[in-house]
Design a protein around this motif. Sequence first.
Motif, short mmCIF file in Angstrom:
data_model
loop_
_atom_site.label_atom_id
_atom_site.label_comp_id
_atom_site.label_asym_id
_atom_site.label_seq_id
_atom_site.Cartn_x
_atom_site.Cartn_y
_atom_site.Cartn_z
N PHE A 1 -41.01 -0.06 27.97
CA PHE A 1 -40.88 0.69 29.58
C PHE A 1 -40.87 0.06 30.45
O PHE A 1 -40.49 -0.83 31.18
N HIS A 2 -42.09 0.61 30.64
CA HIS A 2 -43.30 -0.09 32.41
C HIS A 2 -43.16 -1.41 31.81
O HIS A 2 -43.64 -2.14 33.22
N ALA A 3 -43.51 -1.94 30.64
CA ALA A 3 -43.61 -3.38 30.42
C ALA A 3 -42.66 -4.47 31.28
O ALA A 3 -42.38 -5.35 31.90
N ALA A 4 -41.28 -3.68 30.53
CA ALA A 4 -40.17 -4.37 30.98
C ALA A 4 -39.36 -4.53 32.41
O ALA A 4 -39.33 -5.54 33.07
N ARG A 5 -40.14 -3.15 33.13
CA ARG A 5 -39.77 -2.89 34.87
C ARG A 5 -40.93 -4.33 35.48
O ARG A 5 -40.59 -5.12 36.60
N ILE A 6 -42.26 -4.59 34.68
CA ILE A 6 -43.27 -4.90 35.30
C ILE A 6 -42.46 -6.61 35.49
O ILE A 6 -42.61 -7.49 36.41
N ALA A 7 -41.86 -6.79 34.53
CA ALA A 7 -41.74 -8.36 34.56
C ALA A 7 -40.16 -8.32 34.59
O ALA A 7 -40.39 -10.00 34.77
N SER A 8 -39.52 -7.74 35.29
CA SER A 8 -38.06 -8.20 35.78
C SER A 8 -38.87 -7.16 37.17
O SER A 8 -38.51 -7.79 38.57
N GLY A 9 -40.25 -7.43 37.87
CA GLY A 9 -40.81 -7.49 39.32
C GLY A 9 -40.16 -6.15 39.60
O GLY A 9 -40.52 -5.57 40.64
N HIS A 10 -40.01 -4.72 38.99
CA HIS A 10 -39.43 -4.43 39.38
C HIS A 10 -40.41 -2.51 39.75
O HIS A 10 -40.58 -1.48 40.36
N GLN A 11 -42.15 -3.24 39.04
CA GLN A 11 -42.56 -2.27 39.47
C GLN A 11 -44.37 -3.03 39.72
O GLN A 11 -44.44 -3.75 38.83
N ASP A 12 -45.19 -2.67 40.06
CA ASP A 12 -46.63 -3.06 40.56
C ASP A 12 -47.58 -2.22 39.18
O ASP A 12 -47.76 -1.17 39.15
N PRO A 13 -48.13 -3.30 38.56
CA PRO A 13 -48.33 -3.13 37.25
C PRO A 13 -49.90 -1.91 37.51
O PRO A 13 -50.04 -1.07 37.07
N TRP A 14 -50.42 -1.84 38.97
CA TRP A 14 -51.35 -1.84 39.24
C TRP A 14 -51.37 0.00 39.71
O TRP A 14 -52.41 0.56 39.32
N GLN A 15 -50.40 0.38 40.37
CA GLN A 15 -49.79 1.39 41.33
C GLN A 15 -49.92 2.25 39.56
O GLN A 15 -50.28 3.00 39.74
N LEU A 16 -49.12 1.27 39.28
CA LEU A 16 -48.67 2.33 37.72
C LEU A 16 -49.69 2.56 37.16
O LEU A 16 -50.42 3.83 36.16
N ALA B 1 -37.55 -11.27 27.56
CA ALA B 1 -38.28 -10.31 26.43
C ALA B 1 -39.79 -10.56 25.78
O ALA B 1 -41.21 -10.04 25.43
N ARG B 2 -40.28 -11.99 25.97
CA ARG B 2 -41.42 -12.67 25.77
C ARG B 2 -42.13 -12.07 27.20
O ARG B 2 -43.32 -11.66 26.89
N ARG B 3 -42.32 -11.86 28.12
CA ARG B 3 -42.77 -11.88 29.31
C ARG B 3 -43.10 -10.02 29.39
O ARG B 3 -44.12 -9.89 30.06
N THR B 4 -41.76 -9.11 28.53
CA THR B 4 -42.28 -7.86 28.72
C THR B 4 -43.34 -7.73 27.72
O THR B 4 -44.21 -6.98 27.70
N GLN B 5 -43.33 -8.52 25.92
CA GLN B 5 -44.44 -8.21 25.28
C GLN B 5 -45.75 -8.44 26.01
O GLN B 5 -46.81 -8.09 25.66
#
Lengths: 354, 354
Positions: free
Chosen positions: A324-339, B290-294
């Motif tokens: 769930f979180h990875a998809a949000r990061i990949a689409s630029g909607h979530q900052d991974p470091w903050q998460l 999908a790939r970037r999410t992975q």
Amino acid sequence: MPPPIENWAERVCSGDVLAISRAITAIENHQPEAEELLRVVFPKTGKAYLTGITGAPGTGKSTLVDRLAAFYRRQEEAVGVIAVDPTSPYTGGAILGDRIRMQGHAGDAGMFIRSMATRGFLGGLARATAEVALLLDAAGKDQVLIETVGVGQDEVDIVRLADCVVVVMVPGMGDDIQNMKAGLMEIGDIFVLNKSDREGADRVEQEIRGLQSLSPHPSGPSSQTVLKGHDFSRAESNAQSPGALAPEGSIDWTPPVIRTIATTGEGLPALAAAINEMEAWLRSEKRLEARRTQHWKRRLDAMLRTELMRRARSNGFDASVLQFHAARIASGHQDPWQLVAQLTTQLFQGEKPA
Amino acid sequence: MPPPIENWAERVCSGDVLAISRAITAIENHQPEAEELLRVVFPKTGKAYLTGITGAPGTGKSTLVDRLAAFYRRQEEAVGVIAVDPTSPYTGGAILGDRIRMQGHAGDAGMFIRSMATRGFLGGLARATAEVALLLDAAGKDQVLIETVGVGQDEVDIVRLADCVVVVMVPGMGDDIQNMKAGLMEIGDIFVLNKSDREGADRVEQEIRGLQSLSPHPSGPSSQTVLKGHDFSRAESNAQSPGALAPEGSIDWTPPVIRTIATTGEGLPALAAAINEMEAWLRSEKRLEARRTQHWKRRLDAMLRTELMRRARSNGFDASVLQFHAARIASGHQDPWQLVAQLTTQLFQGEKPA
């Protein structure tokens, strides 16, 4: 169904091949019984001497390991071999002749050979190898030989758990292969120049000596002084290395270069003697204890890491949450470091959110 | 003293070479500013296309990367090159000629080349490379090329963060090298047969085709059905691979084999075309997303692991504590598994002791 732990452990410690094989499979598959079993047999460990043998593909490591194992068997020492080498005959990369030669040990109860799967481990291979080494130690093996192909950090991690590291080289390797040697120079306690009847043996020995003078053995007193510039990372790793714990003024270990021809057995007694001498050196002035403490320090760190993640996962941070979180990061909607900061704070309860 | 973050970020995003270089150094040295900076520039990322180029030493990867970069520059695309290859000319293993050739790009503002130190990283290299790739993405590079020597799990981890993975081989490699190829077959989206004017090119291409039929590309619909026996781990990794997310019934990607002679530039347009075609395939039906999410799923896992350990250390589980326990384990006075369970429970407050 696995046998009851106490009974299983007893059979492992008596050297029962089937019990040992089952235990290794349990370790490889991360079965919970593996840890239970290791905890039961742990008090029986600490007696075996672990030798790691590594080198680039094509250096003849497997043949050397085979010969060395046979040498120890003739001295009536119980031997365990762990092959973690995708190019090893044990693990299936071999020609038929190698397989047949290895079968020469079949039926010898004092010899246990096991190849470790090198695939699908994703970083846990060093841990699994260390656990198998403990198991063979508990099973009464006097000598445990760990064979790895020395080309990556994983392999270096594996071989570094050994008491003594043997680095195998051959004459006539290309420059690219030679470039790989630098990483191995630091961890080698003994260097083997195999296939030493080939042209160029003198030159490779000179190269080893030359690299040694640039990158002294961690036990050397001058290790800090000759390092400079971009060698900072090396100095750092030396500072954490077992040799750095050797008392000041102690006799240093100068890694010898042993010439062998594994296929004919030439030089094998000299190699065994060097390993023996290194062991005597390590056993004096508590160097072996210091080295093993350093190994356990690294392993504890890795075990803690794994256990923290296991608990994190069981506390709700599982694959679907990651997805769930990875998809949000990949689409630029979530900052991974903050998460990651948020999630870690949630996991460590009692701590205030960052 | 580092420049103020906002200002620094602005300069990075405008492509300022000095600002980018400083940021990479901060990433390499795990400086806290690096994370701050990455958080600021993160919203500017996601535009670059990442190509990972890997292969055994001596396959001519560096020359290929150099040529490919030059090709993109002629098309007026901004290019970033990250060399994570101890045998690469960028990282110092090179002959003078290579260095001079690479200097051909000096003064070209649309080209940024950086080698990553491959030493002293102890597993964090994949993370650092990923962060540098993000940085170059934010800096406006259209194409980011990541060069790694494909011989270990570390290198595979690095190259797997790319959108597209190019695996480089050459005719006439020994059997040992060929054995290494199996791991790369699974991750290759495009295969390059470099030095293809050498004898044996046809045979290597046949071998690649043969291995492909045994180990289909993750995008293939039949990946599960042909796997059996000890290939379980591969089936598992396929299940987690990006291709497995491709919608059913979609057109599969069959990794092409491109013949090149990097030194003369022959085959380079064909390689660039294949990379382009792969990108078009990925961009259709949200495969790239999908790939970037992975990829982010794997990275989140690694980031969480690191952060948990960082907090564990700051909560009292530091090097001296590790050292104390490691010595007790090495002397057989402490069971490591019990210790890890206890310590983890202490760290996760609010949980009852095991």
